[in-house]
Scaffold this active site. Structure first.
Site, PDB file in Angstrom:
ATOM      1  N   HIS A  77      -4.646  16.382 -29.906  1.00 31.02           N
ATOM      2  CA  HIS A  77      -5.778  17.282 -30.207  1.00 31.02           C
ATOM      3  C   HIS A  77      -7.066  16.487 -30.486  1.00 31.02           C
ATOM      4  O   HIS A  77      -8.161  16.990 -30.278  1.00 31.02           O
ATOM      5  CB  HIS A  77      -5.472  18.138 -31.442  1.00 31.02           C
ATOM      6  CG  HIS A  77      -4.534  19.280 -31.201  1.00 31.02           C
ATOM      7  ND1 HIS A  77      -3.199  19.099 -30.949  1.00 31.02           N
ATOM      8  CD2 HIS A  77      -4.749  20.622 -31.180  1.00 31.02           C
ATOM      9  CE1 HIS A  77      -2.620  20.293 -30.788  1.00 31.02           C
ATOM     10  NE2 HIS A  77      -3.542  21.228 -30.932  1.00 31.02           N
ATOM     11  N   CYS A  89       2.380  15.038 -26.655  1.00 27.36           N
ATOM     12  CA  CYS A  89       2.303  15.298 -28.094  1.00 27.36           C
ATOM     13  C   CYS A  89       2.860  14.072 -28.827  1.00 27.36           C
ATOM     14  O   CYS A  89       4.002  13.670 -28.586  1.00 27.36           O
ATOM     15  CB  CYS A  89       3.138  16.523 -28.424  1.00 27.36           C
ATOM     16  SG  CYS A  89       3.240  16.876 -30.191  1.00 27.36           S
ATOM     17  N   ASP A 144       3.203  20.374 -25.340  1.00 26.18           N
ATOM     18  CA  ASP A 144       2.602  20.031 -26.639  1.00 26.18           C
ATOM     19  C   ASP A 144       2.831  21.219 -27.575  1.00 26.18           C
ATOM     20  O   ASP A 144       3.234  22.299 -27.149  1.00 26.18           O
ATOM     21  CB  ASP A 144       1.092  19.784 -26.457  1.00 26.18           C
ATOM     22  CG  ASP A 144       0.385  19.476 -27.772  1.00 26.18           C
ATOM     23  OD1 ASP A 144       0.917  18.671 -28.565  1.00 26.18           O
ATOM     24  OD2 ASP A 144      -0.692  20.039 -28.029  1.00 26.18           O
ATOM     25  N   SER A 145       2.500  21.001 -28.846  1.00 24.16           N
ATOM     26  CA  SER A 145       2.599  22.094 -29.819  1.00 24.16           C
ATOM     27  C   SER A 145       1.516  23.147 -29.587  1.00 24.16           C
ATOM     28  O   SER A 145       1.595  24.236 -30.155  1.00 24.16           O
ATOM     29  CB  SER A 145       2.424  21.528 -31.222  1.00 24.16           C
ATOM     30  OG  SER A 145       1.102  21.039 -31.366  1.00 24.16           O
ATOM     31  N   GLU A 196      -7.559  24.035 -32.931  1.00 24.79           N
ATOM     32  CA  GLU A 196      -6.945  25.194 -32.250  1.00 24.79           C
ATOM     33  C   GLU A 196      -7.865  26.409 -32.352  1.00 24.79           C
ATOM     34  O   GLU A 196      -7.901  27.259 -31.472  1.00 24.79           O
ATOM     35  CB  GLU A 196      -5.568  25.531 -32.854  1.00 24.79           C
ATOM     36  CG  GLU A 196      -4.453  24.564 -32.463  1.00 24.79           C
ATOM     37  CD  GLU A 196      -3.896  24.783 -31.051  1.00 24.79           C
ATOM     38  OE1 GLU A 196      -3.932  25.912 -30.533  1.00 24.79           O
ATOM     39  OE2 GLU A 196      -3.412  23.783 -30.449  1.00 24.79           O
ATOM     40  N   CYS A 230      -3.075  11.718 -31.950  1.00 33.10           N
ATOM     41  CA  CYS A 230      -2.681  13.132 -31.831  1.00 33.10           C
ATOM     42  C   CYS A 230      -3.481  13.651 -30.647  1.00 33.10           C
ATOM     43  O   CYS A 230      -4.693  13.387 -30.547  1.00 33.10           O
ATOM     44  CB  CYS A 230      -3.046  13.905 -33.091  1.00 33.10           C
ATOM     45  SG  CYS A 230      -2.932  15.705 -32.892  1.00 33.10           S
ATOM     46  N   GLY A 267       2.801  19.126 -36.777  1.00 32.42           N
ATOM     47  CA  GLY A 267       2.656  17.873 -37.513  1.00 32.42           C
ATOM     48  C   GLY A 267       2.914  17.942 -39.001  1.00 32.42           C
ATOM     49  O   GLY A 267       3.048  16.909 -39.657  1.00 32.42           O
TER      50      GLY A 267
HETATM   51  N1  DGL Z   1      -0.997  17.481 -30.519  1.00 39.93           N
HETATM   52  C1  DGL Z   1       0.098  17.061 -31.286  1.00 39.93           C
HETATM   53  C2  DGL Z   1       0.189  15.561 -31.443  1.00 39.93           C
HETATM   54  O1  DGL Z   1      -0.188  14.852 -30.542  1.00 39.93           O
HETATM   55  C3  DGL Z   1       0.559  17.833 -32.474  1.00 39.93           C
HETATM   56  C4  DGL Z   1      -0.375  18.534 -33.342  1.00 39.93           C
HETATM   57  C5  DGL Z   1       0.358  19.451 -34.298  1.00 39.93           C
HETATM   58  O2  DGL Z   1       0.946  20.420 -33.818  1.00 39.93           O
HETATM   59  O3  DGL Z   1       0.344  19.182 -35.499  1.00 39.93           O
HETATM   60  O4  DGL Z   1       0.661  15.071 -32.422  1.00 39.93           O
END
Ligand code: DGL
Length: 266
Positions: free
Chosen positions: A189, A73, A10-11, A154, A187, A43
């Site tokens: 997160h 992600c 993931d990011s 984050e 997402c 994103g």
């Molecule tokens: N967790 C990621 C997703 O599912 C990306 C969040 C990001 O880095 O903007 O899209």
């Protein structure tokens, strides 16, 4: 049988929300996780940059001998899934959007009003809408980007009035205008603020894609005869910058197995 680890990435720390369901479904599997905490969020970046970063991470994981890649992600799944599948034809590469779209189609009918929230990149690609409509074109799907959620998550700003205000800022009009009854957390997160969202909008049924990916991972391992024989269980979690929050999250998620945390910079 194959005891090599599964590569999951993931990011940042959002992809860790996919680990619990995967570890529960596949307790004998080792995991090699990479969170690009130094370069998150993805994103709001260009598609080209997301693809470039995704390839760097996948290369790192493949060089570390993973037997498959699970993209934890939505942003990377929406932009780079075909590229990653072409780049690593020798191993299965599973995204998160298709398994989630199947779950949406399984649980919803034309009577539902379905909202998808995600990053700007994910929303711009309309990947969710297309995946859901390829299964059931009659479903009513609306999308909205919530780009400020990821930086706050984050930072660990979750149980706070700031997060609740931000949720209202993004969702009040979206939920009311479309009379939403279902919300997809597009997402990885966002499951970390699921409780805040449920508290503010108790009428919404929330679909969490992080819970849906484990089935697709298990299927890919089974079909390719790659399941582990439940011996070695030590997993490793890499981040490109080790934040306290990342360490804390890994600690919260991995309760039973042994694990290491390490830095890997690009
Ligand atoms: N967790 C990621 C997703 O599912 C990306 C969040 C990001 O880095 O903007 O899209």
């Amino acid at each position: 049988m194959d005891n090599r680890p599964i590569g999951i990435f993931d990011s940042g720390l959002g992809g860790l929300t996919c680990i619990g369901p995967i570890a529960k479904a596949l307790p004998g599997e080792r995991i090699l996780y990479f969170g690009d905490t130094a370069r998150t969020p993805y994103g709001s970046k260009s598609r080209e940059t997301v693809c470039e970063f995704a390839l760097q991470i996948a290369d790192f994981l493949v060089k570390n001998d993973v037997k498959m890649l699970a993209i934890a992600c939505n942003t990377i799944s929406a932009t780079a899934l075909p590229l990653l599948q072409e780049s690593y034809p020798e191993i299965p590469v599973v995204g998160i959007i298709e398994p989630a779209a199947s779950e949406v189609a399984r649980r919803c009918t034309k009577a539902n009003s379905i909202g998808i929230i995600g990053t700007k990149v994910t929303v711009k690609t309309r990947a969710y809408e297309r995946a859901i409509h390829s299964i059931d074109p009659g479903l009513r799907v609306y999308q909205s980007a919530c780009p400020a959620f990821v930086p706050l998550i984050e930072e660990g700003i979750i149980e706070s009035d700031i997060m609740d205000s931000l949720i209202r800022y993004y969702l009040d009009d979206f939920v009311a205008y479309h009379r939403l009854d279902t919300l997809v957390l597009g997402c990885t997160h966002y499951p970390l603020i699921k409780e805040n969202i449920s508290r503010i909008y108790p009428q919404l049924t929330i679909i969490n894609p992080s819970d849906c990916q484990a089935g697709a991972v298990e299927k890919a391992l089974r079909e390719n005869d790659l399941l582990a024989d439940a011996t070695a269980k030590e997993s490793t979690f890499f981040a490109s910058d080790l934040s306290e929050n990342f360490i804390h999250m890994v600690d919260r998620i991995i309760t039973e197995n042994e694990y290491n945390i390490a830095i890997r910079k690009f």
